[in-house]
Write a protein that holds these residues in place. Structure first.
Motif, PDB file in Angstrom:
ATOM      1  N   THR A 137       9.785 -13.943   1.717  1.00 34.72           N
ATOM      2  CA  THR A 137      10.560 -12.325   2.466  1.00 34.72           C
ATOM      3  C   THR A 137      11.752 -12.232   2.319  1.00 34.72           C
ATOM      4  O   THR A 137      12.460 -13.636   3.061  1.00 34.72           O
ATOM      5  CB  THR A 137      10.338 -11.782   4.331  1.00 34.72           C
ATOM      6  N   VAL A 138      12.560 -11.811   1.512  1.00 31.15           N
ATOM      7  CA  VAL A 138      14.138 -11.820   0.961  1.00 31.15           C
ATOM      8  C   VAL A 138      14.495 -10.750   2.068  1.00 31.15           C
ATOM      9  O   VAL A 138      13.916  -9.282   2.406  1.00 31.15           O
ATOM     10  CB  VAL A 138      14.598 -11.898  -0.429  1.00 31.15           C
ATOM     11  N   GLN A 139      15.949 -10.720   2.603  1.00 37.50           N
ATOM     12  CA  GLN A 139      17.098  -9.755   3.538  1.00 37.50           C
ATOM     13  C   GLN A 139      17.888  -9.673   2.060  1.00 37.50           C
ATOM     14  O   GLN A 139      17.908 -11.005   2.381  1.00 37.50           O
ATOM     15  CB  GLN A 139      17.170  -9.998   4.946  1.00 37.50           C
ATOM     16  N   HIS A 140      18.236  -8.755   2.447  1.00 37.04           N
ATOM     17  CA  HIS A 140      19.963  -9.058   1.585  1.00 37.04           C
ATOM     18  C   HIS A 140      20.214  -7.800   2.587  1.00 37.04           C
ATOM     19  O   HIS A 140      20.301  -7.682   2.993  1.00 37.04           O
ATOM     20  CB  HIS A 140      19.238  -6.768   0.093  1.00 37.04           C
ATOM     21  N   LEU A 141      21.303  -7.929   2.150  1.00 35.61           N
ATOM     22  CA  LEU A 141      23.322  -7.774   2.714  1.00 35.61           C
ATOM     23  C   LEU A 141      22.973  -5.959   3.757  1.00 35.61           C
ATOM     24  O   LEU A 141      23.761  -6.511   4.594  1.00 35.61           O
ATOM     25  CB  LEU A 141      24.680  -7.774   1.933  1.00 35.61           C
ATOM     26  N   ASP A 142      22.045  -5.120   2.629  1.00 34.88           N
ATOM     27  CA  ASP A 142      21.965  -3.636   3.282  1.00 34.88           C
ATOM     28  C   ASP A 142      20.984  -4.118   4.389  1.00 34.88           C
ATOM     29  O   ASP A 142      20.671  -2.846   5.335  1.00 34.88           O
ATOM     30  CB  ASP A 142      21.661  -2.595   2.551  1.00 34.88           C
ATOM     31  N   CYS A 184      14.250  -5.494   2.934  1.00 34.62           N
ATOM     32  CA  CYS A 184      14.241  -6.498   2.952  1.00 34.62           C
ATOM     33  C   CYS A 184      12.506  -6.354   1.660  1.00 34.62           C
ATOM     34  O   CYS A 184      12.175  -5.170   1.371  1.00 34.62           O
ATOM     35  CB  CYS A 184      12.692  -7.371   4.157  1.00 34.62           C
ATOM     36  N   LEU A 185      12.309  -7.398   1.013  1.00 31.29           N
ATOM     37  CA  LEU A 185      11.427  -7.863   0.021  1.00 31.29           C
ATOM     38  C   LEU A 185      10.194  -8.853   0.524  1.00 31.29           C
ATOM     39  O   LEU A 185      11.226  -9.740   0.912  1.00 31.29           O
ATOM     40  CB  LEU A 185      12.052  -7.562  -1.277  1.00 31.29           C
ATOM     41  N   ASP A 186       8.962  -8.287  -0.040  1.00 28.87           N
ATOM     42  CA  ASP A 186       8.515  -9.477   0.586  1.00 28.87           C
ATOM     43  C   ASP A 186       8.025  -9.633  -1.251  1.00 28.87           C
ATOM     44  O   ASP A 186       7.834  -8.732  -1.877  1.00 28.87           O
ATOM     45  CB  ASP A 186       7.581  -8.894   0.692  1.00 28.87           C
ATOM     46  N   GLY A 187       7.156 -10.921  -0.896  1.00 30.41           N
ATOM     47  CA  GLY A 187       7.112 -11.584  -2.634  1.00 30.41           C
ATOM     48  C   GLY A 187       6.586 -12.865  -2.323  1.00 30.41           C
ATOM     49  O   GLY A 187       5.518 -12.976  -1.566  1.00 30.41           O
ATOM     50  N   GLU A 188       5.971 -13.406  -3.818  1.00 27.83           N
ATOM     51  CA  GLU A 188       5.694 -15.067  -4.133  1.00 27.83           C
ATOM     52  C   GLU A 188       6.592 -15.603  -4.663  1.00 27.83           C
ATOM     53  O   GLU A 188       7.946 -15.904  -5.259  1.00 27.83           O
ATOM     54  CB  GLU A 188       3.937 -14.865  -4.521  1.00 27.83           C
ATOM     55  N   VAL A 189       6.097 -17.134  -4.341  1.00 22.92           N
ATOM     56  CA  VAL A 189       6.943 -18.167  -4.874  1.00 22.92           C
ATOM     57  C   VAL A 189       6.319 -18.588  -5.873  1.00 22.92           C
ATOM     58  O   VAL A 189       5.418 -19.652  -4.995  1.00 22.92           O
ATOM     59  CB  VAL A 189       7.822 -19.185  -4.004  1.00 22.92           C
ATOM     60  N   TYR A 190       6.412 -19.442  -7.013  1.00 23.26           N
ATOM     61  CA  TYR A 190       6.045 -20.095  -7.486  1.00 23.26           C
ATOM     62  C   TYR A 190       6.508 -21.071  -8.454  1.00 23.26           C
ATOM     63  O   TYR A 190       7.109 -20.871  -9.303  1.00 23.26           O
ATOM     64  CB  TYR A 190       4.699 -20.185  -8.970  1.00 23.26           C
ATOM     65  N   VAL A 191       5.970 -22.190  -9.018  1.00 25.69           N
ATOM     66  CA  VAL A 191       6.564 -23.465 -10.307  1.00 25.69           C
ATOM     67  C   VAL A 191       5.666 -22.714 -11.623  1.00 25.69           C
ATOM     68  O   VAL A 191       4.962 -22.454 -11.810  1.00 25.69           O
ATOM     69  CB  VAL A 191       6.021 -24.587  -9.758  1.00 25.69           C
ATOM     70  N   SER A 192       6.256 -22.159 -12.608  1.00 25.90           N
ATOM     71  CA  SER A 192       6.442 -22.522 -13.837  1.00 25.90           C
ATOM     72  C   SER A 192       6.920 -23.183 -14.471  1.00 25.90           C
ATOM     73  O   SER A 192       8.621 -22.961 -14.880  1.00 25.90           O
ATOM     74  CB  SER A 192       6.985 -20.902 -14.454  1.00 25.90           C
ATOM     75  N   GLY A 193       6.574 -24.731 -15.020  1.00 21.84           N
ATOM     76  CA  GLY A 193       7.225 -25.667 -16.044  1.00 21.84           C
ATOM     77  C   GLY A 193       7.772 -25.856 -15.596  1.00 21.84           C
ATOM     78  O   GLY A 193       7.760 -26.344 -14.328  1.00 21.84           O
ATOM     79  N   ASP A 194       8.752 -25.870 -15.670  1.00 20.43           N
ATOM     80  CA  ASP A 194       9.844 -26.898 -14.938  1.00 20.43           C
ATOM     81  C   ASP A 194      11.203 -25.944 -14.405  1.00 20.43           C
ATOM     82  O   ASP A 194      12.677 -26.157 -13.924  1.00 20.43           O
ATOM     83  CB  ASP A 194      11.231 -27.569 -16.430  1.00 20.43           C
ATOM     84  N   LEU A 200      10.906 -22.519 -11.028  1.00 20.32           N
ATOM     85  CA  LEU A 200      10.929 -21.649  -9.283  1.00 20.32           C
ATOM     86  C   LEU A 200      11.361 -21.159  -9.449  1.00 20.32           C
ATOM     87  O   LEU A 200      12.061 -20.414  -9.601  1.00 20.32           O
ATOM     88  CB  LEU A 200      11.096 -22.313  -8.147  1.00 20.32           C
ATOM     89  N   CYS A 201       9.770 -19.938  -9.905  1.00 21.24           N
ATOM     90  CA  CYS A 201       9.931 -18.514  -9.577  1.00 21.24           C
ATOM     91  C   CYS A 201       9.635 -17.903  -8.909  1.00 21.24           C
ATOM     92  O   CYS A 201       8.625 -17.985  -7.730  1.00 21.24           O
ATOM     93  CB  CYS A 201       8.937 -18.036 -11.584  1.00 21.24           C
ATOM     94  N   PHE A 202      10.739 -16.460  -8.618  1.00 23.59           N
ATOM     95  CA  PHE A 202       9.865 -16.048  -7.786  1.00 23.59           C
ATOM     96  C   PHE A 202       9.471 -14.344  -7.950  1.00 23.59           C
ATOM     97  O   PHE A 202      10.418 -14.051  -9.042  1.00 23.59           O
ATOM     98  CB  PHE A 202      11.461 -15.385  -6.806  1.00 23.59           C
ATOM     99  N   ARG A 203       8.896 -13.392  -7.872  1.00 18.94           N
ATOM    100  CA  ARG A 203       8.197 -12.370  -8.137  1.00 18.94           C
ATOM    101  C   ARG A 203       7.719 -11.505  -6.837  1.00 18.94           C
ATOM    102  O   ARG A 203       7.602 -12.020  -6.198  1.00 18.94           O
ATOM    103  CB  ARG A 203       7.186 -12.193  -8.544  1.00 18.94           C
ATOM    104  N   TYR A 204       8.999 -10.015  -7.291  1.00 14.76           N
ATOM    105  CA  TYR A 204       8.752  -9.425  -5.370  1.00 14.76           C
ATOM    106  C   TYR A 204       8.561  -7.922  -5.991  1.00 14.76           C
ATOM    107  O   TYR A 204       7.889  -7.440  -6.729  1.00 14.76           O
ATOM    108  CB  TYR A 204      10.277  -8.731  -5.596  1.00 14.76           C
ATOM    109  N   GLU A 205       7.762  -7.681  -4.553  1.00 11.71           N
ATOM    110  CA  GLU A 205       7.043  -6.359  -4.624  1.00 11.71           C
ATOM    111  C   GLU A 205       7.419  -5.391  -5.098  1.00 11.71           C
ATOM    112  O   GLU A 205       6.771  -4.313  -5.859  1.00 11.71           O
ATOM    113  CB  GLU A 205       6.516  -6.263  -3.051  1.00 11.71           C
ATOM    114  N   ASP A 206       8.786  -4.855  -5.725  1.00 10.67           N
ATOM    115  CA  ASP A 206       9.443  -3.717  -6.191  1.00 10.67           C
ATOM    116  C   ASP A 206       9.530  -3.746  -7.327  1.00 10.67           C
ATOM    117  O   ASP A 206       9.940  -2.895  -8.603  1.00 10.67           O
ATOM    118  CB  ASP A 206      10.543  -3.493  -5.298  1.00 10.67           C
ATOM    119  N   GLU A 207       8.875  -4.750  -8.330  1.00  9.44           N
ATOM    120  CA  GLU A 207       9.577  -5.409 -10.008  1.00  9.44           C
ATOM    121  C   GLU A 207       8.029  -5.035 -10.477  1.00  9.44           C
ATOM    122  O   GLU A 207       6.965  -4.812 -10.186  1.00  9.44           O
ATOM    123  CB  GLU A 207       9.781  -6.640  -9.803  1.00  9.44           C
ATOM    124  N   ALA A 208       8.460  -4.928 -11.912  1.00  9.15           N
ATOM    125  CA  ALA A 208       7.369  -4.534 -12.962  1.00  9.15           C
ATOM    126  C   ALA A 208       6.359  -5.011 -12.716  1.00  9.15           C
ATOM    127  O   ALA A 208       6.479  -6.418 -12.778  1.00  9.15           O
ATOM    128  CB  ALA A 208       7.848  -3.973 -14.046  1.00  9.15           C
TER     129      ALA A 208
END
Length: 130
Positions: A55-60, A63-73, A75-83
């Motif tokens: 969960t990331v909290q922005h300055l305003d 918050c957004l929930d998402g996932e974090v995972y390893v992709s090659g070399d 560290l990647c994040f994908r959040y619920e509001d993204e395509a």
């Protein structure tokens, strides 16, 4: 291609520092909360759970929930509001004991310093509410 990406990372002001494998970073971050800062200004706070959700909290305060995972070399994040298929991937380096994340996009330069912060409940606000 990896050689080019690694050289691009090393060519940054973070040169001569320890590159940290993304799997090691993820292992280190599980169960913690981090603040991200750019040039000394906090730009967000993120909670990393044991199940690799975040969960990331922005300055305003939103918050957004998402996932974090390893992709090659990276560290990647994908959040619920993204395509579908949109992700944010980072390279990690350690400098004097501090973990820095550099956006793994050669067209956009962004490096954030991370700091562990005490785990606390996020007071998330709806960004659509005034």
């Amino acid at each position: 291609m990896r050689l080019i990406l690694t050289l691009a990372l090393l060519a940054s002001p973070l040169a001569a520092q320890d590159i940290v494998a993304p799997s090691d970073v993820l292992e280190r971050l599980r169960g913690t909360t981090l603040a991200y800062d750019a040039d000394g200004v906090v730009v967000g706070v993120e909670r990393f759970r044991e199940d690799d959700t975040v969960t990331v909290q922005h300055l305003d305060g939103s918050c957004l929930d998402g996932e974090v995972y390893v992709s090659g070399d990276e560290l990647c994040f994908r959040y619920e509001d993204e395509a579908e298929g949109e992700e944010h991937c980072w390279w990690s380096v350690e400098i004097d004991g501090d973990l820095y994340m550099r956006l793994a996009d050669l067209d956009r330069s962004m490096t954030l310093r991370t700091q562990r912060v005490p785990d606390r409940p996020f007071q998330c606000r709806d960004p659509n509410m005034v």
